[in-house]
Each structure stands twice: as C-alpha cells, then as structure tokens.
Motif scaffolding. Structure first.
Motif, PDB file in Angstrom:
ATOM      1  N   TRP A  52       4.205 -46.505 -21.517  1.00  0.00           N
ATOM      2  CA  TRP A  52       5.051 -46.054 -22.628  1.00  0.00           C
ATOM      3  C   TRP A  52       4.748 -44.590 -22.920  1.00  0.00           C
ATOM      4  O   TRP A  52       3.616 -44.140 -22.741  1.00  0.00           O
ATOM      5  CB  TRP A  52       4.785 -46.874 -23.907  1.00  0.00           C
TER       6      TRP A  52
ATOM      7  N   LYS B 175       9.931 -46.198 -22.168  1.00  0.00           N
ATOM      8  CA  LYS B 175       9.184 -47.276 -21.515  1.00  0.00           C
ATOM      9  C   LYS B 175       9.596 -47.334 -20.049  1.00  0.00           C
ATOM     10  O   LYS B 175      10.769 -47.154 -19.722  1.00  0.00           O
ATOM     11  CB  LYS B 175       9.518 -48.629 -22.167  1.00  0.00           C
ATOM     12  N   TRP B 176       8.638 -47.628 -19.186  1.00  0.00           N
ATOM     13  CA  TRP B 176       8.947 -47.708 -17.758  1.00  0.00           C
ATOM     14  C   TRP B 176      10.002 -48.772 -17.475  1.00  0.00           C
ATOM     15  O   TRP B 176      10.793 -48.648 -16.548  1.00  0.00           O
ATOM     16  CB  TRP B 176       7.681 -48.004 -16.957  1.00  0.00           C
ATOM     17  N   SER B 177      10.051 -49.817 -18.315  1.00  0.00           N
ATOM     18  CA  SER B 177      11.024 -50.895 -18.095  1.00  0.00           C
ATOM     19  C   SER B 177      12.463 -50.450 -18.381  1.00  0.00           C
ATOM     20  O   SER B 177      13.405 -51.165 -18.072  1.00  0.00           O
ATOM     21  CB  SER B 177      10.679 -52.097 -18.980  1.00  0.00           C
TER      22      SER B 177
ATOM     23  N   HIS C  94       7.667 -54.393 -28.796  1.00  0.00           N
ATOM     24  CA  HIS C  94       7.981 -54.763 -27.412  1.00  0.00           C
ATOM     25  C   HIS C  94       9.490 -54.947 -27.209  1.00  0.00           C
ATOM     26  O   HIS C  94       9.980 -54.885 -26.089  1.00  0.00           O
ATOM     27  CB  HIS C  94       7.250 -56.051 -27.012  1.00  0.00           C
TER      28      HIS C  94
ATOM     29  N   GLY D 161       1.761 -49.183 -30.015  1.00  0.00           N
ATOM     30  CA  GLY D 161       3.176 -48.830 -29.854  1.00  0.00           C
ATOM     31  C   GLY D 161       3.791 -48.371 -31.165  1.00  0.00           C
ATOM     32  O   GLY D 161       4.558 -47.398 -31.206  1.00  0.00           O
TER      33      GLY D 161
ATOM     34  N   SER E 105      14.177 -43.973 -18.750  1.00  0.00           N
ATOM     35  CA  SER E 105      12.875 -43.374 -19.063  1.00  0.00           C
ATOM     36  C   SER E 105      12.040 -43.078 -17.822  1.00  0.00           C
ATOM     37  O   SER E 105      11.122 -42.252 -17.865  1.00  0.00           O
ATOM     38  CB  SER E 105      12.057 -44.311 -19.962  1.00  0.00           C
TER      39      SER E 105
END
Length: 272
Positions: free
Chosen positions: A7, A53-55, A45, A28, A59
């Motif tokens: 993140w 966030k990588w997800s 989350h 976070g 990003s």
C-alpha cells in the motif's frame, strides 16, 4: 510478481508492505488519515479510493516505480508468531466475517470434517473447547504450509517472512520494521521520517481492530494453548520469523521481542 500486499499513500509520502494480523487495519487508517485528515469510513481493506494498493490495477505502475526507485520511506510491521496464529484462529476460523458468513465458505466445514475442529456459533455463545480445537487447527495450518494440503496456505497464517520477502526479492528495501507489541513507538518512527499532507497525532488515533466482536473471546492465557507438541509445530512453521524478528520461542507467555530487528540481516536472508 510485482509488489503484492503493498500500500502507498496517494501523496506517495510512504510505502507499506501489509503483513496480515499485524495491526494492518490501524496502519492503513493512519496512512489514509495522513493524506486526507479523516479516517476511511469502514474497513480500510475495503477502500478502493484514497490509498494506492497493489490489488488496484491503476496503482501498480505508481507503486512499482516508487518502490524500485526507493523514492519513499518503506516499512512493515511484525508480531509474535504465537499470538498471531492464535488471532488468526479466533478471527478467521471461529469468527463470522464482515459479510455475515464464515471465512472462505467451505473452509470451516472442511476443518470440522477432516480435523475434528469445533468452532462454536453465536447462538450458543461460542461454547467449545478452545484449546483442543486450536491445537487441531495448528496441524491443519502446518499441513497447508508444509505440503499445501488440503489447500494452499492462507495469507493470515503463512509466515511473516514470506510476506516481507516478496518486497525485497522484487527490488524493494525497507527503511523500518517495527513490532506490533511496540506499536506507538514504531509508527512514530515512521511519522517522524516522512512529510505528510495532514499532521497525525498518535494519541488521538483509535485502534482499528476489524476482527473484534464477531467471534469468541480467548478464554485462556496465550501459553495455555501451546503444549510441547504445539510449540514444535509453531517452530516448524515459523522458525524464520522467530529468528529474524527475535521473538521468544521458548516462552509463549512472553509476547515481547528479545532484541531489535537487524534490517541488514533481514534484507540479506530474505533477499536470497
């Protein structure tokens, strides 16, 4: 591979590698607050805006460029392996999740069937033999990590060193790793090292424990859950975590680390 579990604030003031069950909700929210002067309304989350966030596909190029160029201060947080696996059991196995269901759908029925685990339910006040069930869960956790059976290991009980290493192996470097058990002290080091758009006063930051209140409370001291065999299993799973982060394997009752983390050693051992 990239940087899973990473993140970054929108202002790119700081980068954080998430380690599940290690104060990640609070961290976070601190990051979110440091950019926006308010907390995310809900579980961080679930946030899809206000934090890179990588997800989130959009990003990824920003995180990758930042981490590979070490443009921002990077950190992560660790926790005593004994309390971490216990927390995973009570939250993920015994607890009802945010969506009102059991974690991962058929996981709990599988554990009941294959390992004889009991988890209780809200109707009976979660009455069950916690120690017996937890020790059986430990066997399951070991089986998933050692043999990837009956399923792949879950991020909530896979070793912290595994999470932390992906960041290093793919080109990142940590400036700081701190202990959940010394949270205020550790996050203050991070805040002192960075410039944030909004000032963060740690005294006014609540703890965001998203797993609290939807499952049974731990009925016994930590050490009661671990007999000689359980300690052996925990060491088999988390040997590297105990060694690198200097937690006390010999005494499950001592949640505090025995020494400071050597960042050079972490990068050398986990970057191989």
């Amino acid at each position: 591979m990239g940087f899973p579990g990473t993140w970054m604030t929108e202002s790119q003031s700081v980068v954080y590698r998430v380690v599940p069950k290690c104060a990640c909700s609070t961290i976070g929210q601190v990051m979110f607050y440091s950019d926006h002067g308010r907390f995310f309304d809900g579980d961080i989350h679930d946030a899809t805006e206000g934090l890179h966030k990588w997800s989130q596909e959009r990003s990824q190029p920003l995180i990758e460029a930042n981490v590979k160029g070490h443009k921002s201060y990077s950190f992560t947080c660790v926790r005593n392996p004994y309390t971490r696996i216990l927390s995973s059991f009570f939250d993920k196995i015994c607890g009802i999740q945010r969506n009102g269901k059991r974690y991962r759908g058929n996981l709990v029925p599988l554990l009941i069937q294959k390992y004889g685990i009991e988890v209780g339910d809200p109707e009976n006040g979660f009455e069950f033999d916690q120690i017996k069930s937890f020790r059986r869960f430990l066997l399951f956790a070991r089986d998933t990590i050692r043999w990837r059976r009956p399923m792949e290991p879950d991020i909530h009980w896979s070793a912290m060193s595994g999470h932390i290493s992906t960041f290093i192996v793919n080109g990142g470097r940590y400036d700081h790793i701190f202990f959940t058990e010394k949270f205020n002290e550790g996050i203050q080091v991070v805040l002192d090292a960075i410039e944030t758009p909004k000032k963060v006063n740690l005294k006014k930051i609540p703890r965001f424990n998203e797993s609290e209140g939807h499952g049974p409370k731990r009925a016994h001291p930590v050490e009661d859950y671990f007999d000689d065999l359980s300690m052996h299993l925990v060491y088999e799973i988390y040997k590297r975590d105990f060694q690198l982060f200097h937690y006390d394997f010999e005494n499950p009752a001592n949640k505090m680390p025995l020494g400071e983390i050597d960042l050079d050693e972490v990068h050398a051992k986990l970057g191989e």
